[in-house]
Every structure is written in structure tokens, then in C-alpha cells.
Motif scaffolding. Sequence first.
Motif, PDB file in Angstrom:
ATOM      1  N   ARG A 198       0.776  -1.040  -0.017  1.00  0.00           N
ATOM      2  CA  ARG A 198      -0.031  -0.027   0.221  1.00  0.00           C
ATOM      3  C   ARG A 198       0.967   1.407  -0.105  1.00  0.00           C
ATOM      4  NH1 ARG A 198      -5.130  -0.923   1.913  1.00  0.00           N
ATOM      5  NH2 ARG A 198      -6.084  -2.870   1.186  1.00  0.00           N
ATOM      6  N   LEU A 199       1.604   1.719  -1.177  1.00  0.00           N
ATOM      7  CA  LEU A 199       2.335   2.675  -1.133  1.00  0.00           C
ATOM      8  C   LEU A 199       1.785   3.892  -2.007  1.00  0.00           C
ATOM      9  CD1 LEU A 199       5.921   0.633  -1.677  1.00  0.00           C
ATOM     10  CD2 LEU A 199       4.974   1.771   0.255  1.00  0.00           C
ATOM     11  N   LEU A 247       4.040  11.931   0.540  1.00  0.00           N
ATOM     12  CA  LEU A 247       5.003  12.640   0.498  1.00  0.00           C
ATOM     13  C   LEU A 247       5.121  13.926  -0.310  1.00  0.00           C
ATOM     14  CD1 LEU A 247       7.630   9.657   0.106  1.00  0.00           C
ATOM     15  CD2 LEU A 247       7.176  11.085   1.826  1.00  0.00           C
ATOM     16  N   SER A 248       4.088  13.955  -1.606  1.00  0.00           N
ATOM     17  CA  SER A 248       3.974  14.922  -2.612  1.00  0.00           C
ATOM     18  C   SER A 248       3.488  16.229  -1.795  1.00  0.00           C
ATOM     19  CB  SER A 248       3.356  14.561  -3.718  1.00  0.00           C
ATOM     20  OG  SER A 248       1.895  14.267  -3.422  1.00  0.00           O
ATOM     21  N   GLU A 249       2.453  15.802  -0.798  1.00  0.00           N
ATOM     22  CA  GLU A 249       1.767  16.754  -0.231  1.00  0.00           C
ATOM     23  C   GLU A 249       2.756  17.820   0.651  1.00  0.00           C
ATOM     24  OE1 GLU A 249      -1.420  14.821   1.858  1.00  0.00           O
ATOM     25  OE2 GLU A 249      -2.588  14.534  -0.040  1.00  0.00           O
ATOM     26  N   ARG A 250       3.744  16.934   1.059  1.00  0.00           N
ATOM     27  CA  ARG A 250       5.055  17.785   2.282  1.00  0.00           C
ATOM     28  C   ARG A 250       5.719  18.846   1.523  1.00  0.00           C
ATOM     29  NH1 ARG A 250       5.176  15.276   7.117  1.00  0.00           N
ATOM     30  NH2 ARG A 250       3.958  13.589   7.480  1.00  0.00           N
ATOM     31  N   THR A 251       5.290  19.598   0.692  1.00  0.00           N
ATOM     32  CA  THR A 251       5.885  20.803   0.131  1.00  0.00           C
ATOM     33  C   THR A 251       5.956  21.778   1.080  1.00  0.00           C
ATOM     34  OG1 THR A 251       3.903  21.435  -0.822  1.00  0.00           O
ATOM     35  CG2 THR A 251       5.076  20.124  -2.143  1.00  0.00           C
ATOM     36  N   THR A 252       6.883  22.769   1.226  1.00  0.00           N
ATOM     37  CA  THR A 252       6.804  23.921   2.225  1.00  0.00           C
ATOM     38  C   THR A 252       6.062  24.807   1.656  1.00  0.00           C
ATOM     39  OG1 THR A 252       9.229  23.120   2.484  1.00  0.00           O
ATOM     40  CG2 THR A 252       8.576  25.569   3.064  1.00  0.00           C
ATOM     41  N   ASP A 306      10.135   2.783   7.366  1.00  0.00           N
ATOM     42  CA  ASP A 306       9.410   2.755   5.867  1.00  0.00           C
ATOM     43  C   ASP A 306      10.356   2.484   4.982  1.00  0.00           C
ATOM     44  OD1 ASP A 306       8.283   4.020   3.454  1.00  0.00           O
ATOM     45  OD2 ASP A 306       6.558   4.023   4.895  1.00  0.00           O
ATOM     46  N   ALA A 307      10.014   1.789   3.775  1.00  0.00           N
ATOM     47  CA  ALA A 307      10.858   1.432   2.565  1.00  0.00           C
ATOM     48  C   ALA A 307      11.530   2.562   1.877  1.00  0.00           C
ATOM     49  CB  ALA A 307      10.410   0.217   1.672  1.00  0.00           C
ATOM     50  N   LEU A 308      10.304   3.493   1.700  1.00  0.00           N
ATOM     51  CA  LEU A 308      10.704   4.650   0.660  1.00  0.00           C
ATOM     52  C   LEU A 308      11.305   5.974   1.753  1.00  0.00           C
ATOM     53  CD1 LEU A 308       7.627   4.598  -1.696  1.00  0.00           C
ATOM     54  CD2 LEU A 308       9.943   3.544  -1.982  1.00  0.00           C
ATOM     55  N   ASP A 309      10.943   5.943   2.968  1.00  0.00           N
ATOM     56  CA  ASP A 309      11.408   6.845   3.824  1.00  0.00           C
ATOM     57  C   ASP A 309      11.651   6.467   5.370  1.00  0.00           C
ATOM     58  OD1 ASP A 309      11.927   9.327   5.037  1.00  0.00           O
ATOM     59  OD2 ASP A 309      10.105  10.352   4.574  1.00  0.00           O
ATOM     60  N   PHE A 324       4.054   6.171   7.989  1.00  0.00           N
ATOM     61  CA  PHE A 324       3.450   6.907   9.159  1.00  0.00           C
ATOM     62  C   PHE A 324       4.667   7.768   9.811  1.00  0.00           C
ATOM     63  CE2 PHE A 324       0.699   3.190   8.716  1.00  0.00           C
ATOM     64  CZ  PHE A 324      -0.612   3.673   8.810  1.00  0.00           C
ATOM     65  N   ASP A 325       3.833   8.955  10.377  1.00  0.00           N
ATOM     66  CA  ASP A 325       5.014   9.698  10.997  1.00  0.00           C
ATOM     67  C   ASP A 325       5.396   9.361  12.663  1.00  0.00           C
ATOM     68  OD1 ASP A 325       5.255  11.916   9.136  1.00  0.00           O
ATOM     69  OD2 ASP A 325       3.199  12.040   9.473  1.00  0.00           O
TER      70      ASP A 325
END
Length: 384
Positions: A12-13, A20-25, A173-176, A197-198
Motif C-alpha cells: 500500500r504505497l 510525500l508529495s503533499e509535504r511541500t514547504t 519505511d522502505a521509501l523514507d 506513518f510519522d
Amino acid sequence: MAGAASGRVEWRLAHHQLRLSERTTVKNRTTPEPRRIAIVGAGMAGLACARTLAQAGEQVTVFEAASVPGGRVSTYDSPFGGFDTGAQYFTVRDKRFAKTLETTVPGLARRWSANAVRVLDASGRLVEASQPRREPHWVPSPAMAELPRRWAAPLLAQGQVLTGTRVKQLQHDALDATRWQLHTENTDGGQQVFGGFDAVVLALPTADVRRLLSSVPTSAPLAKRIESVQMAPCWALMIAFPNASQPDLQTLGPQWNAARSTHHRVAWLARESSKPGREPIERWTVHASAPWSTEHERDDPARAGAKLLKAFTEITGIRATPAWTQAVLWRQARTIEPLGEAFVWDPDLRLGLAGDWCQGHRMEDAFISGLELALHLVKPGKKR
């Protein structure tokens, strides 16, 4: 195409990548964006934590291995009525617990006049003494399980509780690597991985906490912090006497509804039918003592049940043959040595631990543990 039983893993990635794309500054942002927090365990601690975090605006997902939320606050439905096989009642000492009950489930809890006695004879012979009244005993109606069901309802409605989903492994997490992923198994054997998950909260009994922490090498210091905690199993026996439910026969046996026993096999007995809002059929629940349950943990239910039924007869004097009995084992039921802290939180790992075992074994201990951890996580200035 292989089915669920083949052990195929569904990754479920997609949602993780979107996250991740939503985490823009964003310039001039005044409030931090919501975190994705996984809570493993939908008992009282997990639900209290999840509800508090959700109300604070965090995005929570609760994973529960059982088919319904509640943990040991559960009710066994038999042909003769319900049995509260785990938590028998609760007390209210903390004002926040009282306020939560008043605002979220008004009128659900009713006072149980337990008429409790203490069985003084260690061999189980019926020697009784009135137990001094202290604090009220409360029970939800029509069953203990109704309380966690009602508390979980808003989370379930939003799809934030995944029942029948056992967390088998916890990993970075495998991607982060700064986030977490959970490897799960469904009741049908299907396996999935939930990532991105944070933070993660383990609201589980200590044996399950240790199992999951063992899969994360960096969590060794966290596991060491709970080394001193000890929990014991508990055999519970359910007994039904439907023939006792006659117009001219109010109760069978002793004229008390609950007892704390010093019999070497039994620690607690309760007449389920005496609780408000319950079915009138004469029913009893017997909780075995921690030492006896530990000694007989490997017994099969029939053998353990027969021994507890004999002790029940010795204590109550009820020699009628019950129409139905069933024994169940809670493998981690009672805290023998608590942690002595309300919760555990590692800000570097973003990993937290909660449960009644943090401070005791009462329902309210579990609630306060989950609540305190959630409040710690949303407190301004704390490391997120």
C-alpha cells in the motif's frame, strides 16, 4: 492468480507517495500539517489515544487483531446471555475520565450494587465478611463491550479502525527511513504493508509490545525501559443456570453478587445477572487467581474449567449442575509489576507505548495512559 492464502503481499504505497508529495514547504504556515499516526491495539488505551489525536487534527489509523474493538473490555455472548469475561466493572477516580463518560456516552454507565464480600477461608469454605463500601462500581448497559463499541464508533465510521488486522512486524519505511511501515495479516491470511506513518503507538499488552519491538534494532533502549513490567494470565469460567430463573426463585446460592476470594484457585466471582440491564438468567463469571492461572496456562479449557467449577462450588455452596459452562484464557490479563509511568514516548524514534500496565490493571489506568500519551504528542513545543 494466487489468492490470499498464498501469502501474497499487497504493498500500500500509493497513498504514501501521495503523502510525500503533499509535504511541500508552504511559506508563512502557522500550524504544522497533520501527522499520520498508527495506533496498534483498539483497547481502552488505544481508543483513548486515537480519539484524542483525531480531535486534535491528526490523521490516525488504528489496527486491531480482533474482530471488534475493546481488548479485555469484552462480552461473551452465550445462548443464556452475556458474560463480561474480562473487565467486570470500572471505577472513576480521574475527573477527565468522568468528563469523557458524561460527554461521549451519557447514561451508558449504571451503578452496580455489587454487594461484594470477601471469602476469608483460604480453602474456599464459605466464611463471609461484609466488605466496606468504598467507591461505586460502574457497568455499561447492556454489556461491558458496549463502552468501547460506542467510543470506537466515530473512528469506525471514518474508516480509521481496521479490525481483524494483526500487526506482525514494525519497520522503518522502505521509501523514507524517517517514517514507519507496518506489516499486517488479515483473518483470512492475506498480508499487507501500510507505510508512511510519522509515528506509531503500541497500545498492547507487554508481550506483544516486546514482540514488535524485537523487529526494530533501534528500539532496544525502549524495550529495556519496560523490562521490569510483569503481567499474568487469567482463566475465566462462565457458568449458566437457566433452571434457576423461576418466578419464586430470585437467586441461586449465596445472597451476595460478587466476592474477592482467597481460594487458591479463584480470585473473583460475580453474578452476571445481578448487573443492571442484564438478562435475568442466573449466570456467574469466575476469575482464577494469577498464580493458579500461570501454573495451569497450558491446560485445555475443559480441564481448567472443571477445576474452577469445583472451586466455585466450594466457595458458593451451589451444588446444582450448570446447564452450560465455558472457560477462556486471557494470556495477559493482570499487571503484577507496573511500569510506574503513564506512558512511554521516544521522540527520536517517534514511537510510543501505552496500556493499563503502565500504572496498574484497571480500565481507567488504560484510558489515562492513552489520553496522557496523546496529550503529550499534541502539546505545543514538544518534539514531533
